[in-house]
Design a protein around this motif. Structure first.
Motif, PDB file in Angstrom:
ATOM      1  N   VAL A  25       1.060  -1.175  -0.128  1.00  0.00           N
ATOM      2  CA  VAL A  25      -0.050  -0.037  -0.024  1.00  0.00           C
ATOM      3  C   VAL A  25       0.779   1.181   0.021  1.00  0.00           C
ATOM      4  O   VAL A  25       0.573   2.363  -0.704  1.00  0.00           O
ATOM      5  N   CYS A  26       1.697   1.401   1.056  1.00  0.00           N
ATOM      6  CA  CYS A  26       2.808   2.495   0.801  1.00  0.00           C
ATOM      7  C   CYS A  26       3.746   2.571  -0.626  1.00  0.00           C
ATOM      8  O   CYS A  26       3.480   3.655  -0.882  1.00  0.00           O
ATOM      9  N   LEU A  27       3.880   1.496  -1.034  1.00  0.00           N
ATOM     10  CA  LEU A  27       4.707   1.602  -2.297  1.00  0.00           C
ATOM     11  C   LEU A  27       3.497   2.230  -3.559  1.00  0.00           C
ATOM     12  O   LEU A  27       4.079   2.853  -4.275  1.00  0.00           O
ATOM     13  N   ALA A  28       2.497   1.454  -3.481  1.00  0.00           N
ATOM     14  CA  ALA A  28       1.573   2.023  -4.496  1.00  0.00           C
ATOM     15  C   ALA A  28       1.177   3.294  -4.094  1.00  0.00           C
ATOM     16  O   ALA A  28       0.900   4.133  -5.117  1.00  0.00           O
ATOM     17  N   TRP A  29       1.023   3.772  -2.811  1.00  0.00           N
ATOM     18  CA  TRP A  29       0.566   5.156  -2.720  1.00  0.00           C
ATOM     19  C   TRP A  29       1.620   6.182  -3.178  1.00  0.00           C
ATOM     20  O   TRP A  29       1.324   7.185  -3.955  1.00  0.00           O
ATOM     21  N   ILE A  30       2.689   5.772  -3.048  1.00  0.00           N
ATOM     22  CA  ILE A  30       4.107   6.550  -3.328  1.00  0.00           C
ATOM     23  C   ILE A  30       4.170   6.844  -4.633  1.00  0.00           C
ATOM     24  O   ILE A  30       4.425   7.914  -5.418  1.00  0.00           O
ATOM     25  N   LEU A  31       4.108   5.745  -5.371  1.00  0.00           N
ATOM     26  CA  LEU A  31       4.090   5.643  -6.812  1.00  0.00           C
ATOM     27  C   LEU A  31       3.035   6.383  -7.464  1.00  0.00           C
ATOM     28  O   LEU A  31       3.159   6.978  -8.566  1.00  0.00           O
ATOM     29  N   GLY A  32       1.948   6.321  -6.964  1.00  0.00           N
ATOM     30  CA  GLY A  32       0.803   7.036  -7.562  1.00  0.00           C
ATOM     31  C   GLY A  32       0.636   8.477  -7.124  1.00  0.00           C
ATOM     32  O   GLY A  32       0.260   9.163  -8.079  1.00  0.00           O
ATOM     33  N   LEU A  33       1.475   8.987  -6.253  1.00  0.00           N
ATOM     34  CA  LEU A  33       1.606  10.243  -5.795  1.00  0.00           C
ATOM     35  C   LEU A  33       2.590  11.101  -6.633  1.00  0.00           C
ATOM     36  O   LEU A  33       2.457  12.083  -7.082  1.00  0.00           O
ATOM     37  N   PHE A  34       3.814  10.471  -6.844  1.00  0.00           N
ATOM     38  CA  PHE A  34       4.856  10.950  -7.429  1.00  0.00           C
ATOM     39  C   PHE A  34       5.073  10.343  -8.833  1.00  0.00           C
ATOM     40  O   PHE A  34       6.231  10.383  -9.408  1.00  0.00           O
ATOM     41  N   ALA A  54       1.109  -3.655  -7.930  1.00  0.00           N
ATOM     42  CA  ALA A  54       0.840  -3.644  -6.208  1.00  0.00           C
ATOM     43  C   ALA A  54      -0.418  -3.725  -6.157  1.00  0.00           C
ATOM     44  O   ALA A  54      -1.022  -4.233  -5.016  1.00  0.00           O
ATOM     45  N   GLY A  55      -1.212  -2.870  -6.713  1.00  0.00           N
ATOM     46  CA  GLY A  55      -2.585  -2.773  -6.390  1.00  0.00           C
ATOM     47  C   GLY A  55      -3.314  -4.381  -6.500  1.00  0.00           C
ATOM     48  O   GLY A  55      -4.172  -4.918  -5.880  1.00  0.00           O
ATOM     49  N   GLU A  56      -2.955  -5.081  -7.760  1.00  0.00           N
ATOM     50  CA  GLU A  56      -3.511  -6.337  -7.847  1.00  0.00           C
ATOM     51  C   GLU A  56      -3.011  -7.404  -6.832  1.00  0.00           C
ATOM     52  O   GLU A  56      -3.804  -8.040  -6.377  1.00  0.00           O
ATOM     53  N   ILE A  57      -1.654  -7.336  -6.496  1.00  0.00           N
ATOM     54  CA  ILE A  57      -1.431  -8.094  -5.124  1.00  0.00           C
ATOM     55  C   ILE A  57      -2.053  -7.911  -4.075  1.00  0.00           C
ATOM     56  O   ILE A  57      -2.346  -8.684  -3.287  1.00  0.00           O
ATOM     57  N   ILE A  58      -2.341  -6.647  -3.738  1.00  0.00           N
ATOM     58  CA  ILE A  58      -3.189  -6.365  -2.536  1.00  0.00           C
ATOM     59  C   ILE A  58      -4.445  -6.887  -2.683  1.00  0.00           C
ATOM     60  O   ILE A  58      -4.969  -7.564  -1.626  1.00  0.00           O
ATOM     61  N   ALA A  59      -5.180  -6.886  -3.739  1.00  0.00           N
ATOM     62  CA  ALA A  59      -6.579  -7.453  -3.960  1.00  0.00           C
ATOM     63  C   ALA A  59      -6.119  -8.984  -3.538  1.00  0.00           C
ATOM     64  O   ALA A  59      -7.123  -9.483  -3.095  1.00  0.00           O
ATOM     65  N   PHE A  60      -5.260  -9.585  -4.120  1.00  0.00           N
ATOM     66  CA  PHE A  60      -5.040 -11.050  -4.151  1.00  0.00           C
ATOM     67  C   PHE A  60      -4.561 -11.435  -2.690  1.00  0.00           C
ATOM     68  O   PHE A  60      -5.446 -12.503  -2.129  1.00  0.00           O
ATOM     69  N   LEU A  61      -4.007 -10.467  -1.898  1.00  0.00           N
ATOM     70  CA  LEU A  61      -3.682 -10.905  -0.509  1.00  0.00           C
ATOM     71  C   LEU A  61      -5.154 -10.650   0.157  1.00  0.00           C
ATOM     72  O   LEU A  61      -5.225 -11.279   1.456  1.00  0.00           O
ATOM     73  N   LEU A  62      -5.914  -9.867   0.037  1.00  0.00           N
ATOM     74  CA  LEU A  62      -7.140  -9.725   0.609  1.00  0.00           C
ATOM     75  C   LEU A  62      -7.956 -10.857   0.420  1.00  0.00           C
ATOM     76  O   LEU A  62      -8.463 -11.274   1.396  1.00  0.00           O
ATOM     77  N   ILE A  63      -7.916 -11.540  -0.674  1.00  0.00           N
ATOM     78  CA  ILE A  63      -8.692 -12.627  -0.799  1.00  0.00           C
ATOM     79  C   ILE A  63      -8.257 -13.699  -0.261  1.00  0.00           C
ATOM     80  O   ILE A  63      -8.935 -14.628   0.469  1.00  0.00           O
ATOM     81  N   LEU A  64      -6.774 -13.863   0.087  1.00  0.00           N
ATOM     82  CA  LEU A  64      -6.184 -15.038   0.714  1.00  0.00           C
ATOM     83  C   LEU A  64      -6.384 -14.548   1.965  1.00  0.00           C
ATOM     84  O   LEU A  64      -6.497 -15.745   2.895  1.00  0.00           O
ATOM     85  N   HIS A  65      -6.429 -13.742   2.461  1.00  0.00           N
ATOM     86  CA  HIS A  65      -6.750 -13.443   4.153  1.00  0.00           C
ATOM     87  C   HIS A  65      -8.153 -13.607   4.344  1.00  0.00           C
ATOM     88  O   HIS A  65      -8.453 -14.239   5.747  1.00  0.00           O
ATOM     89  N   LEU A  66      -9.123 -13.514   3.423  1.00  0.00           N
ATOM     90  CA  LEU A  66     -10.354 -13.822   3.790  1.00  0.00           C
ATOM     91  C   LEU A  66     -10.509 -15.361   3.665  1.00  0.00           C
ATOM     92  O   LEU A  66     -11.389 -15.950   4.490  1.00  0.00           O
ATOM     93  N   ARG A  67      -9.930 -16.064   2.671  1.00  0.00           N
ATOM     94  CA  ARG A  67     -10.018 -17.462   2.806  1.00  0.00           C
ATOM     95  C   ARG A  67      -9.550 -18.204   4.052  1.00  0.00           C
ATOM     96  O   ARG A  67      -9.998 -18.893   4.663  1.00  0.00           O
ATOM     97  N   ALA A  68      -8.346 -17.612   4.412  1.00  0.00           N
ATOM     98  CA  ALA A  68      -7.587 -18.034   5.600  1.00  0.00           C
ATOM     99  C   ALA A  68      -8.601 -17.797   6.965  1.00  0.00           C
ATOM    100  O   ALA A  68      -8.499 -18.756   7.770  1.00  0.00           O
TER     101      ALA A  68
END
Length: 105
Positions: A25-34, A54-68
């Motif tokens: 999230v920090c990486l995506a925010w910084i790259l989006g901002l600058f 990074a955004g796509e990986i974050i979405a995948f991690l969210l699904i993985l977390h919900l599954r776990a």
């Protein structure tokens, strides 16, 4: 009768998913901002690609977390267990929700 409170322990998997998500999230925010500050060309395209990935990986991690989380219903709060159970009631959205484990009814 006194009630004792036991703080929930998060699994190592949940902790890794949490910190990896936070870094992405920090990486995506910084790259989006600058992102517009990079010179036009390959460097800007690479920064945009990393931002989107990074955004796509974050979405995948969210699904993985919900599954776990849904696999460990016995340690979840009643509200989260109800949320997981409600995911399976929505039949039209079976494609996305098929990633979640099935619960017995």
């Amino acid at each position: 009768m006194s009630a004792s409170f036991v703080a929930p322990r998060y699994t190592p998997t949940s902790q890794v998913i949490h910190w990896l998500s936070a870094l992405l999230v920090c990486l995506a925010w910084i790259l989006g901002l600058f992102g517009d500050e990079f010179p036009k060309g390959v460097l800007r395209e690479a920064a945009n690609f990393i931002h989107i990935s990074a955004g796509e990986i974050i979405a995948f991690l969210l699904i993985l977390h919900l599954r776990a989380s849904c696999k460990t219903l016995h340690v979840l709060s009643a509200r989260k267990a109800l949320l997981c159970a409600n995911f399976h009631k929505r039949r039209p959205y079976r494609g996305f929700l098929g990633l979640l484990p099935q619960t017995k009814r």
